[in-house]
Design a protein around this motif. Structure first.
Motif, PDB file in Angstrom:
ATOM      1  N   PRO A   1       3.374  -5.575  -0.704  1.00  0.00           N
ATOM      2  CA  PRO A   1       4.704  -5.116  -0.278  1.00  0.00           C
ATOM      3  C   PRO A   1       5.761  -6.219  -0.231  1.00  0.00           C
ATOM      4  N   LEU A   2       5.340  -7.474  -0.219  1.00  0.00           N
ATOM      5  CA  LEU A   2       6.324  -8.558  -0.208  1.00  0.00           C
ATOM      6  C   LEU A   2       7.060  -8.679  -1.542  1.00  0.00           C
TER       7      LEU A   2
ATOM      8  N   ALA B   1       6.562  -8.780   5.825  1.00  0.00           N
ATOM      9  CA  ALA B   1       5.717  -7.669   5.372  1.00  0.00           C
ATOM     10  C   ALA B   1       5.859  -6.485   6.325  1.00  0.00           C
ATOM     11  N   TRP B   2       5.940  -6.769   7.616  1.00  0.00           N
ATOM     12  CA  TRP B   2       6.080  -5.714   8.640  1.00  0.00           C
ATOM     13  C   TRP B   2       7.368  -4.909   8.415  1.00  0.00           C
ATOM     14  N   THR B   3       8.489  -5.615   8.196  1.00  0.00           N
ATOM     15  CA  THR B   3       9.749  -4.874   8.006  1.00  0.00           C
ATOM     16  C   THR B   3       9.719  -4.088   6.698  1.00  0.00           C
TER      17      THR B   3
ATOM     18  N   ALA C   1       5.842 -14.702   6.992  1.00  0.00           N
ATOM     19  CA  ALA C   1       5.369 -13.798   5.934  1.00  0.00           C
ATOM     20  C   ALA C   1       4.929 -12.454   6.516  1.00  0.00           C
ATOM     21  N   VAL C   2       4.207 -12.492   7.641  1.00  0.00           N
ATOM     22  CA  VAL C   2       3.740 -11.247   8.257  1.00  0.00           C
ATOM     23  C   VAL C   2       4.939 -10.440   8.769  1.00  0.00           C
TER      24      VAL C   2
ATOM     25  N   LEU D   1       7.108  -2.816   5.203  1.00  0.00           N
ATOM     26  CA  LEU D   1       6.203  -1.659   5.320  1.00  0.00           C
ATOM     27  C   LEU D   1       6.850  -0.532   6.103  1.00  0.00           C
ATOM     28  N   GLY D   2       7.853  -0.852   6.911  1.00  0.00           N
ATOM     29  CA  GLY D   2       8.497   0.156   7.730  1.00  0.00           C
ATOM     30  C   GLY D   2       9.517   0.984   6.965  1.00  0.00           C
TER      31      GLY D   2
END
Lengths: 171, 186
Positions: A126-127, A165-167, A161-162, A169-170
């Motif tokens: 997703p990045l 990725a979190w934003t 990085a996490v 994925l949302g």
């Protein structure tokens, strides 16, 4: 069971584990194996050890987990320590020293091959490809060239990085 | 007997707590497998503490790859080279205990965890770092052989063969040993 797996697993046990557990013994369906594997990979620590532990726990509780761990590690540990002791006694001999230099070079090549295989799977990350390349490059520089401590790099760069990725994925 | 227990380097039991704690910390950082922490192990035991040489470090990983079993056992060989059997207990125990505790906890939480946004963000975010760490580990393993053209050719050759054909890595390790024994990596 895990003992048999371990002794077949030259250069890594995961592929053999999949064959034996899913195709031969049918303890797990392919989907269950994949599920355990992805969990084992998300957790820190040696992947196959994590997977073995969780399979042992699922079937036989704490005793199963202990058996899986012992089966996976004990015999290979003895073999590898015998090799290490043998090397210690013979490393002054030129052919032995040369052989280990050659093996060390191959070991480096194998690790780099693992890296390149992983690079292929990052396409679906997703990045996105560009950010993945940037994070990988920064990590390589910080660890390989600047020799920063891993804990700083994982907590610093890893958190960024996490979070990205979190934003993503949302959305 | 002391040599068996503590190794042949004259180190005493004073090194063990540091060894155990460092490998235990790295165990929790080993999100891409144990080998991704190899650069930091090398930084600590070779660079910072000077307990073993870079040649011994690379040999430790090569020996583990030449033997059957999980790759994580390379930490046991590093422990052996630093401080004999006591060193093995420190490095292997340090590498396994924290992550084992976490795996057991995760198994109890079960599959509720694994598709959550947090877990997915964690895996996805750390994947490119794992790539960078693996490349760094490969580079650092070449430390002792960078002066040898033959050995430095073996590195891309073995990577390419492994990527192109589905052969077991043990054949490549064996080929590397043969080339090296004949002086090709000197």
């Amino acid at each position: 069971m895990f003992n048999r797996l371990a002794l077949q697993g030259f250069g890594g046990v995961l592929a053999v584990a999949q064959h034996e557990l899913v195709e031969r013994e049918r303890w797990l369906t392919p989907a269950q194996f994949l599920e355990l594997l992805s969990l084992g990979q998300a957790l820190p620590g040696p992947n196959i050890v994590n997977v073995a532990l969780m399979i042992g726990l699922r079937f036989h509780g704490a005793r199963g987990a202990a058996a899986a761990l012992a089966g996976l590690l004990l015999a290979p540990l003895l073999i590898v320590l015998l090799l290490a002791a043998l090397y210690e006694r013979t490393m002054a001999l030129p052919p032995v020293a040369g052989a280990l230099r050659g093996m060390g070079a191959v070991a480096a090549g194998l690790v780099i091959a693992t890296a390149l295989k992983l690079a292929g799977t990052l396409r679906s990350n997703p990045l996105g490809a560009r950010l993945c390349a940037l994070f990988a490059l920064l990590t390589l520089l910080a660890i390989g060239a600047l020799r920063w401590p891993l804990v700083a790099v994982v907590l610093g760069l890893g958190s960024v990085a996490v979070a990205v990725a979190w934003t993503r994925l949302g959305r | 007997m002391t040599a068996l227990l503590f190794g042949a380097h004259g180190l005493d039991s004073g090194v063990l707590p540091g060894l155990f704690l460092h490998f235990g910390m790295l165990s929790l950082l080993a999100v891409g497998g144990a080998i991704t922490t190899a650069p930091d192990m090398q930084r600590f035991v070779v660079g910072e503490q000077g307990w073993i040489s870079d040649a011994q470090f690379t040999s430790s990983i090569a020996i583990a790859q030449a033997a059957p079993g999980p790759n994580v056992l390379f930490v046991a060989v590093i422990g052996w080279n630093v401080a004999g059997l006591a060193g093995v207990a420190a490095t292997l125990g340090g590498s396994l205990l924290p992550s084992t505790a976490l795996a057991i906890a995760a198994a109890h939480l079960g599959s509720a965890l694994e598709n959550s946004r947090g877990v997915r963000a964690f895996s996805a975010g750390l994947a490119p770092l794992t790539l960078g760490l693996l490349l760094a580990a490969g580079w650092i393993l070449t430390d002792p052989v960078r002066d040898s053209l033959g050995a430095m050719l073996l590195v891309p050759f073995s990577a390419a063969v492994l990527l192109r054909w589905r052969i077991s890595p043990i054949w490549l390790v064996g080929a590397g040993a043969a080339v090296g024994a004949l002086g090709g990596a000197g």
